[in-house]
Design a protein around this motif. Structure first.
Motif, mmCIF file in Angstrom:
data_model
loop_
_atom_site.group_PDB
_atom_site.id
_atom_site.type_symbol
_atom_site.label_atom_id
_atom_site.label_comp_id
_atom_site.label_asym_id
_atom_site.label_seq_id
_atom_site.Cartn_x
_atom_site.Cartn_y
_atom_site.Cartn_z
ATOM 1 N N GLU A 225 1.380 0.641 -3.216
ATOM 2 C CA GLU A 225 0.118 -0.023 -3.541
ATOM 3 C C GLU A 225 -0.587 -0.488 -2.270
ATOM 4 O OE1 GLU A 225 1.323 -3.104 -6.150
ATOM 5 O OE2 GLU A 225 1.403 -1.816 -7.943
ATOM 6 N N SER A 226 0.179 -0.994 -1.307
ATOM 7 C CA SER A 226 -0.405 -1.436 -0.038
ATOM 8 C C SER A 226 -0.992 -0.255 0.730
ATOM 9 C CB SER A 226 0.651 -2.149 0.816
ATOM 10 O OG SER A 226 1.161 -3.283 0.166
ATOM 11 N N ILE A 227 -0.266 0.878 0.741
ATOM 12 C CA ILE A 227 -0.759 2.076 1.441
ATOM 13 C C ILE A 227 -2.056 2.566 0.821
ATOM 14 C CG2 ILE A 227 -0.253 4.513 1.919
ATOM 15 C CD1 ILE A 227 2.684 3.733 2.169
ATOM 16 N N VAL A 228 -2.107 2.595 -0.517
ATOM 17 C CA VAL A 228 -3.321 3.029 -1.210
ATOM 18 C C VAL A 228 -4.491 2.111 -0.879
ATOM 19 C CG1 VAL A 228 -4.394 3.315 -3.475
ATOM 20 C CG2 VAL A 228 -2.092 4.188 -3.079
ATOM 21 N N SER A 229 -4.216 0.793 -0.843
ATOM 22 C CA SER A 229 -5.283 -0.161 -0.531
ATOM 23 C C SER A 229 -5.822 0.045 0.878
ATOM 24 C CB SER A 229 -4.756 -1.598 -0.684
ATOM 25 O OG SER A 229 -4.358 -1.848 -2.004
ATOM 26 N N VAL A 230 -4.914 0.293 1.836
ATOM 27 C CA VAL A 230 -5.348 0.529 3.218
ATOM 28 C C VAL A 230 -6.108 1.839 3.329
ATOM 29 C CG1 VAL A 230 -4.537 0.952 5.558
ATOM 30 C CG2 VAL A 230 -3.486 -0.855 4.199
ATOM 31 N N GLN A 231 -5.623 2.871 2.632
ATOM 32 C CA GLN A 231 -6.295 4.170 2.696
ATOM 33 C C GLN A 231 -7.689 4.129 2.092
ATOM 34 O OE1 GLN A 231 -3.479 6.775 0.782
ATOM 35 N NE2 GLN A 231 -2.532 7.388 2.738
ATOM 36 N N SER A 232 -7.868 3.293 1.093
ATOM 37 C CA SER A 232 -9.199 3.191 0.481
ATOM 38 C C SER A 232 -10.237 2.659 1.458
ATOM 39 C CB SER A 232 -9.133 2.288 -0.753
ATOM 40 O OG SER A 232 -8.838 0.951 -0.381
#
Length: 248
Positions: A225-232
């Protein structure tokens, strides 16, 4: 003789404290550790919290050594005097800005003008080691189908987790989100990889391994979830074309 220090530390009922009463003495020690000193982690305070144990004096002696108490005598009153002074120093260190401007005059003036406040919170006056409190915790555990532990405070912690997870407003509105579905996992049929020589211990080891795997999966989910948030944020950067420059 302890009233002023106990009052300074906001100890409940400082007027009625009797240092010669073993129960009151031990309750004060664990209160100081819980509220002011906090030298041990919460889970490491179990032995100190067991005030009815015959080994408590030995536990207290080890505690004094751990907090570097310099008193060498066996006089528990002297130990308590030092522990109270130590707690006051820690309290001051945590609130320097609050206390550094205080003088005897300002304290007297504040006491004269301050209204007498009586706490309406019944939890402030609870005796967490009383038989009635232990009985109430065990009754709650039975009501919520929580297996009781010999330490009633650990049982209370388990009851709290169940109540927060299963009985919250969100859970009651959407019970499907907290109700476990599917078939029970046959943990006894899985290979543990080693044997402890006892079926009960083998079952416990299997359960602990499953709980560990569950925690790892939860951690991996949070990482994803953290990776997805950063990638967004990083995968679609906003640029100002007005700042672009062509040629030399």
């Amino acid at each position: 003789m302890f009233k002023r220090k106990l009052t300074a530390l906001d100890y409940p009922s400082p007027d009625n404290f009797n240092a010669n009463d073993d129960k009151q003495f031990r309750n004060l020690v664990i209160w100081l550790e819980d509220q002011k000193v906090r030298h041990y982690k919460i889970e490491d305070r179990k032995a100190l919290r067991d005030i009815d144990s015959p080994t408590w004096p030995k536990v207290f002696s080890q505690y004094l050594s751990d907090v570097a108490c310099p008193i060498q005598s066996d006089n528990k009153i002297e130990h308590l005097q030092w522990l109270l002074g130590f707690s006051i120093r820690l309290e001051y260190a945590d609130n320097v800005d609050k206390y550094k401007g205080q003088t005897s005059e300002t304290v007297k003036k504040t006491e004269m003008n301050a209204p007498k406040i009586v706490s309406a919170n019944p939890l402030d006056n609870l005796d967490f080691d009383s038989p009635d409190f232990k009985k109430g915790v065990n009754a709650l555990a039975q009501l919520l189908h929580v297996t009781p532990h010999k330490d009633h405070l650990i049982t209370l912690k388990a009851v709290s987790k169940v109540a927060c997870h299963r009985l919250s407003a969100e859970a009651l509105e959407n019970p499907d989100t907290v109700i476990v579905k599917g078939k029970p996992f046959p943990f006894r049929e899985t290979e543990l990889g080693f044997q402890l020589g006892d079926n009960v211990l083998n079952d416990a080891a299997n359960i602990l391994r499953l709980l560990y795997i569950h925690d790892l999966r939860d951690l991996q989910t949070r990482i994803n979830e953290s990776i997805v948030s950063v990638q967004s944020v990083t995968a679609n950067p906003k640029t100002d074309t007005k700042l672009g420059k062509v040629g030399f």
